[in-house]
Design an enzyme around this catalytic site. Structure first.
Site, PDB file in Angstrom:
ATOM      1  N   HIS A 103      -8.452   1.794   2.558  1.00 24.08           N
ATOM      2  CA  HIS A 103      -7.608   0.973   2.044  1.00 24.08           C
ATOM      3  C   HIS A 103      -8.344  -0.032   1.149  1.00 24.08           C
ATOM      4  CE1 HIS A 103      -8.198  -2.928   3.934  1.00 24.08           C
ATOM      5  NE2 HIS A 103      -8.554  -2.116   5.046  1.00 24.08           N
ATOM      6  N   CYS A 104      -7.625  -0.353  -0.225  1.00 22.15           N
ATOM      7  CA  CYS A 104      -8.190  -1.637  -0.774  1.00 22.15           C
ATOM      8  C   CYS A 104      -7.277  -2.906  -0.662  1.00 22.15           C
ATOM      9  CB  CYS A 104      -8.120  -1.382  -2.211  1.00 22.15           C
ATOM     10  SG  CYS A 104      -6.430  -0.781  -3.045  1.00 22.15           S
ATOM     11  N   ALA A 105      -7.243  -3.563  -1.787  1.00 23.96           N
ATOM     12  CA  ALA A 105      -6.376  -4.977  -1.448  1.00 23.96           C
ATOM     13  C   ALA A 105      -4.982  -4.788  -1.213  1.00 23.96           C
ATOM     14  CB  ALA A 105      -6.703  -5.924  -2.532  1.00 23.96           C
ATOM     15  N   ARG A 122      -3.174  -1.124  -1.315  1.00 24.22           N
ATOM     16  CA  ARG A 122      -3.018   0.333  -1.137  1.00 24.22           C
ATOM     17  C   ARG A 122      -3.427   1.235  -0.153  1.00 24.22           C
ATOM     18  NH1 ARG A 122      -4.592   2.169  -7.031  1.00 24.22           N
ATOM     19  NH2 ARG A 122      -5.454   0.128  -6.915  1.00 24.22           N
TER      20      ARG A 122
END
Length: 592
Positions: free
Chosen positions: A22-24, A26
């Site tokens: 995951h990113c910030a 998504r």
């Protein structure tokens, strides 16, 4: 069923998941097979702001600020713990698929490398930017002196507060080195250790020794010292990001090469040792200086454009960002901002960038207004989360991926807001003083005090915000079919597709009639069919339980909702008359 369980089921179950990161904002899935995923179904899950299918069996689900909790909840599911291990053939196929990214695959890979090097540390950067904003606010109010000027003597207590943000930005090269090394398949701690060499106090201390001397390199005066007869350039690598990116770019292939030539039972010791033996001196003597000069060259080029015509620069930046961010092209500019602050003491890019960000958030606010007015539950949820992430965190991705890129009418309205904000910044900066910031911050409501000429900056971002918002409210962002579907579904939790599918092969009416009649329970279940309100088809059925609403949406309908016992409305678009006639002919042919 929980949100985590619904997401896992929607992407094909645990056995279809090759990896999950995951990113910030998504969830980022690498799947064994992404062809069967029903994106509208994914977007209808509670908490999901949007979904982005990608090439190479990759799939991203936008969660906004809830992404970390959802990620943990998915990994804690019992079915994820006991999922089937993929075979070697499946893993290789997924890896090959992951590399298929279009005609210019290396460009996609490059910008993904940049993005993944920064995304994991967004939280730390955001937190540090708020500390910076607090220091700026205290300086503006006269509580302390100019905190950003190293010549200012702050009281010890405020010196400590000023160290809170430096813990992130001073050691930013180490964080980037870790993430970038991990992205290229090398041991991230080896990458961390290599970059740490040039940040040691003993390394910078070499420049103060009696053997050190200065010389002109690429037009700049630098400090050198001979190490075994080879000149070593001494820089301060604090906040530098180009050197760790270049280092990782070479470390990855080197790591793969060493793993090929060193036997498996010796790799644990000799792969990291040989990698460090090669990369430590190479980084200190060559890669580090090259990275510093590349960053200075890029920053100098943008500085020259800004010096030549600040008005044009203030317009170009906000108009370019809406196209740069989805492609990941904005990450290099973030690095330039850090270099500007380090070398110039201020940055001139973040002000115009703020005009783009608030134009983006204004468009989201317009969408939220229309969602509340039309009682569109799904879009109201998406826009609320995206707007909160934007105004409070300065993060545009939830708005972009969750809304703007799904509805192509938004971009023209948003670009007008970008233009208005840029014009105000450019003209206002020419008449008064340009907007600068002395620290790297995320452009949100909370960081407005970090900018010089604060009234001009606030006026520009406010104008960008309200221009985009008002244009979206007046001219809407949806096609007539999407608007009708939103008004029809009301508070019912029926998702509206961003781009309803239009079938254009063969006999359109007959083909659609066959699919829709089957989903309505068959010809024997349908009592009457008639078009209503230009875009809808009213259908009376004998048995509502026999109607498969999900199958209707999969068959191309923008919406299907039961409006009364035994009565359904199908949102078929402007061709509702033709589709209704096709259904009637289908019924007549069967009943005859």
């Amino acid at each position: 069923m929980s949100t985590a369980e619904e997401i896992v089921e929607a992407v094909g179950g645990p056995d279809n998941i090759v990896s999950l990161t995951h990113c910030a904002t998504r969830l980022r899935f690498q799947l064994a097979d992404a062809s069967g995923i029903d994106t509208p179904k994914v977007e209808s899950i509670k908490g999901v702001m949007g979904a982005v299918p990608q090439a190479g069996e990759r799939y991203q689900i936008i969660m906004g600020g809830a992404v970390q909790n959802t990620y943990q909840a998915i990994n804690e599911l019992p079915e994820m713990q006991g999922r089937r291990e993929l075979t070697d053939a499946e893993l290789k196929a997924a890896a090959r698929a992951g590399g298929v990214r279009g005609k210019f695959a290396w460009i996609d890979s490059f910008f993904e490398f940049l993005s993944d090097s920064f995304r994991p540390i967004l939280g730390a950067l955001l937190g540090a930017s708020l500390f910076i904003t607090f220091m700026s606010l205290m300086s503006t109010l006269g509580v302390i002196g100019n905190w950003a000027d190293p010549r200012t003597e702050l009281p010890p207590s405020w010196q400590f507060v000023n160290l809170l943000w430096q813990s992130v930005f001073v050691f930013l090269p180490l964080m980037v080195a870790y993430n970038a090394s991990k992205k290229v398949g090398a041991d991230p701690w080896v990458g961390f250790a290599i970059m740490a060499l040039v940040m040691l106090p003993g390394f910078t201390g070499l420049g103060a020794s009696e053997a050190a001397y200065t010389a002109s390199v690429a037009g700049s005066e630098v400090t050198l010292i001979d190490i075994f007869g080879v000149p070593l350039t001494i820089f301060s690598y604090n906040s530098q990001v180009f050197p760790p990116l270049l280092m990782a770019g070479l470390l990855g292939p080197l790591y793969k090469l060493l793993k090929k030539i060193i036997p498996d039972n010796l790799q644990l010791i000799f792969v990291p040792f040989l990698a460090m033996l090669i990369m430590l001196p190479l980084t200190a003597f060559l890669i580090g200086p090259i990275g510093v000069f590349i960053g200075a060259w890029v920053a100098g080029g943008l500085g020259a454009i800004n010096a030549l015509n600040p008005l044009i620069f203030a317009i170009i930046i906000p108009l370019a960002y809406p196209f740069m961010v989805p492609l990941g092209l904005h990450w290099p500019l973030n690095a330039v901002m850090l270099l500007n602050i380090q070398n110039l003491g201020y940055d001139y890019i973040q002000g115009p960038m703020g005009a783009w960000n608030f134009a983006c958030f204004g468009a989201t606010a317009g969408v939220l207004f229309l969602a509340w007015r039309d009682r569109d539950v799904q879009m109201r949820q998406t826009a609320t989360g995206a707007l909160a992430a934007g105004l409070l965190g300065g993060i545009s991705e939830p708005s972009l991926y969750g809304i703007h890129l799904r509805f192509k009418k938004i971009y023209p309205r948003m670009l007008v807001g970008c233009l208005v904000g840029g014009l105000i910044l450019g003209i206002g900066g020419w008449l008064t003083t340009p907007v600068h910031t002395q620290a790297f911050v995320f452009t949100s409501l909370l960081t407005i005090p970090a900018f010089t000429n604060m009234p001009l900056y606030a006026l520009a971002i406010g104008a960008a915000f309200f221009t985009s918002m008002i244009l979206v409210i007046i001219f809407d962002y949806r096609t007539p079919e999407q608007k009708a579907a939103a008004k029809l579904t009301g508070d019912a939790d029926v998702p509206v597709e961003a781009e309803p599918r239009v079938i254009v092969v063969g006999d359109v009416e007959t083909n659609q009639a066959r699919q829709w009649v089957a989903a309505l329970g068959g010809e024997s279940n349908i009592l009457a069919v008639e078009p209503v309100a230009e875009t809808r088809i009213r259908v009376e059925v004998r048995d509502t339980d026999a109607v498969d609403a999900e199958a209707l949406r999969r068959a191309g309908l923008a919406g299907a909702v039961q409006v009364a016992p035994g009565v359904w409305h199908l949102v078929a678009g402007l061709e509702a008359d033709q589709y209704a006639e096709g259904m009637r002919r289908r019924l007549a042919a069967v009943n005859a």
